[in-house]
Design a protein around this motif. Structure first.
Motif, PDB file in Angstrom:
ATOM      1  N   ASN A 177       9.818  -8.573  -2.192  1.00 14.37           N
ATOM      2  CA  ASN A 177       8.565  -8.636  -1.428  1.00 14.37           C
ATOM      3  C   ASN A 177       7.335  -8.466  -2.313  1.00 14.37           C
ATOM      4  N   ALA A 178       7.575  -8.326  -3.635  1.00 14.97           N
ATOM      5  CA  ALA A 178       6.496  -8.155  -4.613  1.00 14.97           C
ATOM      6  C   ALA A 178       5.699  -6.878  -4.377  1.00 14.97           C
ATOM      7  N   TRP A 179       6.359  -5.880  -3.819  1.00 15.10           N
ATOM      8  CA  TRP A 179       5.708  -4.579  -3.650  1.00 15.10           C
ATOM      9  C   TRP A 179       5.870  -3.717  -4.896  1.00 15.10           C
ATOM     10  N   CYS A 180       6.761  -4.158  -5.809  1.00 17.25           N
ATOM     11  CA  CYS A 180       7.027  -3.388  -7.020  1.00 17.25           C
ATOM     12  C   CYS A 180       7.481  -4.355  -8.106  1.00 17.25           C
ATOM     13  N   GLU A 181       7.269  -3.993  -9.365  1.00 15.89           N
ATOM     14  CA  GLU A 181       7.638  -4.862 -10.475  1.00 15.89           C
ATOM     15  C   GLU A 181       9.152  -4.948 -10.625  1.00 15.89           C
ATOM     16  N   ARG A 228       1.469   4.264  -2.897  1.00 15.91           N
ATOM     17  CA  ARG A 228       1.402   5.700  -2.573  1.00 15.91           C
ATOM     18  C   ARG A 228       2.668   6.424  -3.037  1.00 15.91           C
ATOM     19  N   VAL A 229       3.820   5.765  -2.883  1.00 16.29           N
ATOM     20  CA  VAL A 229       5.076   6.357  -3.354  1.00 16.29           C
ATOM     21  C   VAL A 229       5.015   6.590  -4.857  1.00 16.29           C
ATOM     22  N   LYS A 230       4.471   5.632  -5.601  1.00 14.71           N
ATOM     23  CA  LYS A 230       4.342   5.786  -7.045  1.00 14.71           C
ATOM     24  C   LYS A 230       3.470   6.985  -7.397  1.00 14.71           C
ATOM     25  N   GLU A 231       2.372   7.138  -6.657  1.00 12.09           N
ATOM     26  CA  GLU A 231       1.471   8.264  -6.907  1.00 12.09           C
ATOM     27  C   GLU A 231       2.154   9.590  -6.597  1.00 12.09           C
ATOM     28  N   VAL A 246      18.206  13.576   4.887  1.00 11.99           N
ATOM     29  CA  VAL A 246      17.035  13.940   5.681  1.00 11.99           C
ATOM     30  C   VAL A 246      16.777  12.798   6.660  1.00 11.99           C
ATOM     31  N   VAL A 247      16.966  13.046   7.947  1.00  5.36           N
ATOM     32  CA  VAL A 247      16.732  12.029   8.972  1.00  5.36           C
ATOM     33  C   VAL A 247      15.286  12.159   9.437  1.00  5.36           C
ATOM     34  N   ASP A 248      14.428  11.304   8.889  1.00  6.33           N
ATOM     35  CA  ASP A 248      12.999  11.383   9.200  1.00  6.33           C
ATOM     36  C   ASP A 248      12.317  10.169   8.574  1.00  6.33           C
ATOM     37  N   GLU A 249      11.034   9.996   8.879  1.00  8.46           N
ATOM     38  CA  GLU A 249      10.231   8.955   8.243  1.00  8.46           C
ATOM     39  C   GLU A 249       9.999   9.334   6.776  1.00  8.46           C
ATOM     40  N   MET A 250      10.108   8.359   5.883  1.00  6.11           N
ATOM     41  CA  MET A 250      10.077   8.656   4.460  1.00  6.11           C
ATOM     42  C   MET A 250       8.719   9.145   3.968  1.00  6.11           C
ATOM     43  N   MET A 251       7.632   8.530   4.413  1.00  6.68           N
ATOM     44  CA  MET A 251       6.320   8.870   3.868  1.00  6.68           C
ATOM     45  C   MET A 251       5.921  10.317   4.146  1.00  6.68           C
ATOM     46  N   PRO A 252       6.030  10.817   5.392  1.00  8.25           N
ATOM     47  CA  PRO A 252       5.685  12.236   5.622  1.00  8.25           C
ATOM     48  C   PRO A 252       6.527  13.205   4.797  1.00  8.25           C
ATOM     49  N   VAL A 253       7.818  12.866   4.606  1.00 10.37           N
ATOM     50  CA  VAL A 253       8.687  13.756   3.834  1.00 10.37           C
ATOM     51  C   VAL A 253       8.259  13.787   2.366  1.00 10.37           C
ATOM     52  N   GLN A 306       0.831  -1.211   0.000  1.00  6.86           N
ATOM     53  CA  GLN A 306       0.000   0.000   0.000  1.00  6.86           C
ATOM     54  C   GLN A 306       0.860   1.252   0.000  1.00  6.86           C
ATOM     55  N   ASN A 307       1.904   1.270   0.830  1.00 11.20           N
ATOM     56  CA  ASN A 307       2.791   2.433   0.871  1.00 11.20           C
ATOM     57  C   ASN A 307       3.547   2.590  -0.448  1.00 11.20           C
TER      58      ASN A 307
END
Length: 284
Positions: A207-211, A186-189, A268-275, A182-183
């Protein structure tokens, strides 16, 4: 030292990869010549062996890929030399030359001492576009058009379409820190919103999260964008090879000691999704 660069097809990539090896190894270009040979691999081998007997070389270079590896390995066996595949560079300043190449599934980089000549070397993949080509002397080898008796038929596979990662000016690469399918979607979008192509590390692909076509690294795409955002990637050496030619690398990771920070221009030291969400919002 005499060096032959073996070109087997009309593809600038082959010569660019071998020229990159010559450049990184600090070899004298005056010692190089190009041997052009096209056709069935078995017949190319015969032509190369014949040419070598007429004009012995210290080292024969081949482009990366299945054919380059096969030619280097089989020709070394025929000439009683040594074969090295996927080599990044060589060190020739001492009496005992050395070759550096990835090992253990690209998890490590190993250095090997060379012995018996000729050295038949297939080079590592490269995406460098700033190679300054030198006009090497060229020899076109006569290759038989007749297939060997044991070859029943040849079927050429259609080229598999690939994402435009190699031509992209802006790439967002997600690593294992993406944590879920799911994440990753969202990264692709978010990448689309900022006009970037999307890549992934090996862990994400496995992990089959991406081709598979989005894999970045030694065994995937080697990219050279103007800006590469690497999010949630640890920074293994095999992955770093895939982004080393990027003009600007921005790394996002919540671990301040992440290895990827050693090769990044901006960290950038932080969580990737919020950034990434904040970055996309800036673009909107």
């Amino acid at each position: 030292m005499k060096i032959a660069l073996v070109v087997t097809e009309q593809n600038p990539r082959q010569l660019a990869e071998m020229t990159t090896f010559v450049d990184l190894s600090e070899l004298e270009s005056e010692a190089c010549e190009i041997w052009r040979a096209s056709g069935i691999t078995e017949n190319i081998l015969t032509a190369l062996e014949t040419r070598y007997r007429e004009a012995p070389q210290d080292m024969l270079l081949f482009a990366s890929g299945i054919q380059g590896n096969e030619l280097a390995t089989r020709l070394a066996a025929r000439l009683k030399g040594e074969a090295y595949c996927g080599v990044i560079k060589g060190e020739f300043g001492s009496p005992q030359p050395q070759f550096t190449r990835p090992v253990y599934g690209n998890a490590l980089v190993g250095t090997f001492s060379a012995r018996g000549k000729p050295w038949c070397v297939s080079v590592a993949r490269s995406s460098r576009s700033d190679v300054s080509f030198v006009t090497f002397p060229q020899v076109v080898l006569p290759v038989s058009a007749q297939p060997p008796a044991w070859l029943v038929a040849v079927k050429r596979l259609e080229e598999i379409p690939r994402p435009a990662l190699n031509q992209a000016r802006f790439v967002v690469v997600a690593g294992q820190g993406v944590a879920s399918l799911q994440n990753m979607e969202r990264v692709k979008e978010l990448a689309r919103q900022i006009g970037a192509e999307t890549g992934a590390s090996r862990q994400v692909v496995m992990n089959a999260w991406c081709e598979m076509e989005s894999l970045i690294g030694m065994s995937g795409a080697l990219i050279a964008p103007e800006v590469c955002i690497v999010a949630g990637v640890s920074g293994a050496s095999a992955f770093n090879v895939g982004i080393r030619d990027s003009h600007l690398v921005i790394a996002i990771n919540n671990d301040p000691d992440a290895a990827i920070f050693n090769t990044a221009d901006v960290i950038v030291v932080d969580e990737m999704m919020p950034v990434l969400e904040a970055l996309a919002e800036c673009f909107r």
